[in-house]
Design a protein around this motif. Structure first.
Motif, PDB file in Angstrom:
ATOM      1  N   PRO A 120      15.502 -16.669  67.463  1.00  0.00           N
ATOM      2  CA  PRO A 120      14.388 -15.769  67.788  1.00  0.00           C
ATOM      3  C   PRO A 120      13.028 -16.451  67.910  1.00  0.00           C
ATOM      4  O   PRO A 120      12.672 -17.322  67.120  1.00  0.00           O
ATOM      5  N   PHE A 121      12.303 -16.040  68.939  1.00  0.00           N
ATOM      6  CA  PHE A 121      10.899 -16.401  69.150  1.00  0.00           C
ATOM      7  C   PHE A 121      10.679 -17.899  69.345  1.00  0.00           C
ATOM      8  O   PHE A 121       9.580 -18.402  69.112  1.00  0.00           O
ATOM      9  N   VAL A 122      11.693 -18.601  69.800  1.00  0.00           N
ATOM     10  CA  VAL A 122      11.542 -20.003  70.174  1.00  0.00           C
ATOM     11  C   VAL A 122      10.867 -20.078  71.535  1.00  0.00           C
ATOM     12  O   VAL A 122      11.094 -19.234  72.404  1.00  0.00           O
ATOM     13  N   SER A 123      10.034 -21.100  71.732  1.00  0.00           N
ATOM     14  CA  SER A 123       9.420 -21.353  73.034  1.00  0.00           C
ATOM     15  C   SER A 123       9.860 -22.722  73.526  1.00  0.00           C
ATOM     16  O   SER A 123       9.653 -23.727  72.842  1.00  0.00           O
ATOM     17  N   VAL A 124      10.492 -22.750  74.695  1.00  0.00           N
ATOM     18  CA  VAL A 124      10.951 -23.997  75.308  1.00  0.00           C
ATOM     19  C   VAL A 124      10.146 -24.220  76.581  1.00  0.00           C
ATOM     20  O   VAL A 124      10.217 -23.430  77.513  1.00  0.00           O
ATOM     21  N   GLY A 125       9.372 -25.288  76.596  1.00  0.00           N
ATOM     22  CA  GLY A 125       8.449 -25.536  77.696  1.00  0.00           C
ATOM     23  C   GLY A 125       9.116 -26.034  78.961  1.00  0.00           C
ATOM     24  O   GLY A 125      10.305 -26.376  78.974  1.00  0.00           O
ATOM     25  N   PRO A 126       8.351 -26.105  80.050  1.00  0.00           N
ATOM     26  CA  PRO A 126       8.892 -26.544  81.337  1.00  0.00           C
ATOM     27  C   PRO A 126       9.306 -28.011  81.312  1.00  0.00           C
ATOM     28  O   PRO A 126       8.752 -28.826  80.579  1.00  0.00           O
ATOM     29  N   ASN A 127      10.321 -28.293  82.141  1.00  0.00           N
ATOM     30  CA  ASN A 127      10.808 -29.663  82.351  1.00  0.00           C
ATOM     31  C   ASN A 127      11.365 -30.309  81.086  1.00  0.00           C
ATOM     32  O   ASN A 127      11.424 -31.532  80.979  1.00  0.00           O
ATOM     33  N   THR A 128      11.771 -29.506  80.141  1.00  0.00           N
ATOM     34  CA  THR A 128      12.467 -30.029  78.974  1.00  0.00           C
ATOM     35  C   THR A 128      13.942 -30.224  79.302  1.00  0.00           C
ATOM     36  O   THR A 128      14.498 -29.550  80.169  1.00  0.00           O
ATOM     37  N   ILE A 129      14.558 -31.156  78.574  1.00  0.00           N
ATOM     38  CA  ILE A 129      15.988 -31.404  78.723  1.00  0.00           C
ATOM     39  C   ILE A 129      16.613 -31.282  77.335  1.00  0.00           C
ATOM     40  O   ILE A 129      16.264 -32.034  76.426  1.00  0.00           O
ATOM     41  N   ILE A 130      17.507 -30.326  77.180  1.00  0.00           N
ATOM     42  CA  ILE A 130      18.158 -30.071  75.903  1.00  0.00           C
ATOM     43  C   ILE A 130      19.644 -30.347  76.084  1.00  0.00           C
ATOM     44  O   ILE A 130      20.298 -29.739  76.937  1.00  0.00           O
ATOM     45  N   GLY A 131      20.164 -31.271  75.298  1.00  0.00           N
ATOM     46  CA  GLY A 131      21.545 -31.711  75.453  1.00  0.00           C
ATOM     47  C   GLY A 131      22.558 -30.737  74.893  1.00  0.00           C
ATOM     48  O   GLY A 131      22.363 -29.511  74.930  1.00  0.00           O
ATOM     49  N   ASN A 132      23.649 -31.259  74.332  1.00  0.00           N
ATOM     50  CA  ASN A 132      24.752 -30.441  73.842  1.00  0.00           C
ATOM     51  C   ASN A 132      24.768 -30.393  72.306  1.00  0.00           C
ATOM     52  O   ASN A 132      24.295 -31.312  71.645  1.00  0.00           O
ATOM     53  N   TYR A 133      25.329 -29.305  71.778  1.00  0.00           N
ATOM     54  CA  TYR A 133      25.539 -29.140  70.324  1.00  0.00           C
ATOM     55  C   TYR A 133      24.214 -29.234  69.565  1.00  0.00           C
ATOM     56  O   TYR A 133      24.053 -30.047  68.649  1.00  0.00           O
TER      57      TYR A 133
END
Length: 218
Positions: A120-133
């Motif tokens: 909840p209420f997380v902010s993920v900015g533009p051009n981010t790269i989030i991997g696995n697990y």
């Protein structure tokens, strides 16, 4: 509806369960079949324990293409020394569910892998790269252009500056903050409330403001 099996239990596993229930309250998407757990035998929060965390149990469900898994056994204690628990299951990467809470804000240009839980209420900015697990806990912020490698862990209210790199398994504790452009090394631990102003070496434990090394995770 897609079907979900949560690998784990009380703790991260039940947080994932709660996130899924919130998703379903908005629009039914997931049927939680239950948990895989080595200690509990009956039920967890009303959902059945389907069996132990082993390949034999997993194989009972892999033939159903609608069944997905979530691996919740990543934490300070369950670090690189316990990865064999996941690897021994031999579950294809694309069979891991990515769970995003309805209140999270994720930029359209962000790239997100498999087996990710954004709470909840997380902010993920533009051009981010989030991997696995990867676990990203409530009210944390991921700055634009940042990269989170596989098995990273972002605790609640943590703030990641722009263009930061969390290498494999890096752990960022509750209320911790990073300056932009820094790198947190492989399987490093950044403690609660730490302020990271420079790169953290692989396997280092850092605490304080500014963050200083107090040990190793090897």
């Amino acid at each position: 509806m897609k079907k979900l099996i949560i690998i784990g239990g009380y703790g991260n596993g039940t947080v994932v369960q709660s996130t899924v229930e919130d998703i379903n309250d908005v629009k039914p998407e997931w049927e939680i079949l239950g948990f895989l757990n080595d200690k509990e035998k009956d039920s967890i929060n009303g959902y059945p324990v389907l069996g132990a965390i082993d390949k034999e149990t997993v194989n009972k469900y892999l033939n159903d293409p609608d069944v997905y898994f979530f691996y919740s056994l990543i934490s300070v204690k369950l670090n690189h020394k316990f990865l064999y628990k996941l690897q021994d299951l031999e579950i294809p990467t694309n069979r891991f569910a990515t769970i995003i809470h309805p209140t999270a804000v994720v930029a359209k240009t962000a790239k997100i892998g498999y087996g990710v839980c954004i709470q909840p209420f997380v902010s993920v900015g533009p051009n981010t790269i989030i991997g696995n697990y990867i676990h990203i806990f409530a009210q944390s912020l991921i700055g634009h252009g940042s990269t989170l490698d596989d098995y990273s862990y972002v605790a609640n209210n943590a703030c990641i500056g722009a263009d930061v790199h969390l290498k494999e398994g890096a752990y960022l504790g509750t209320n911790a903050t990073t300056l932009e452009y820094v790198t947190l090394g492989k399987w490093s631990i950044t403690g609660i409330g730490a302020v990271v102003l420079k790169n953290v070496e692989d396997y280092a434990k850092v605490v304080g403001s500014p963050a200083r090394v107090i040990g190793t995770t090897k």
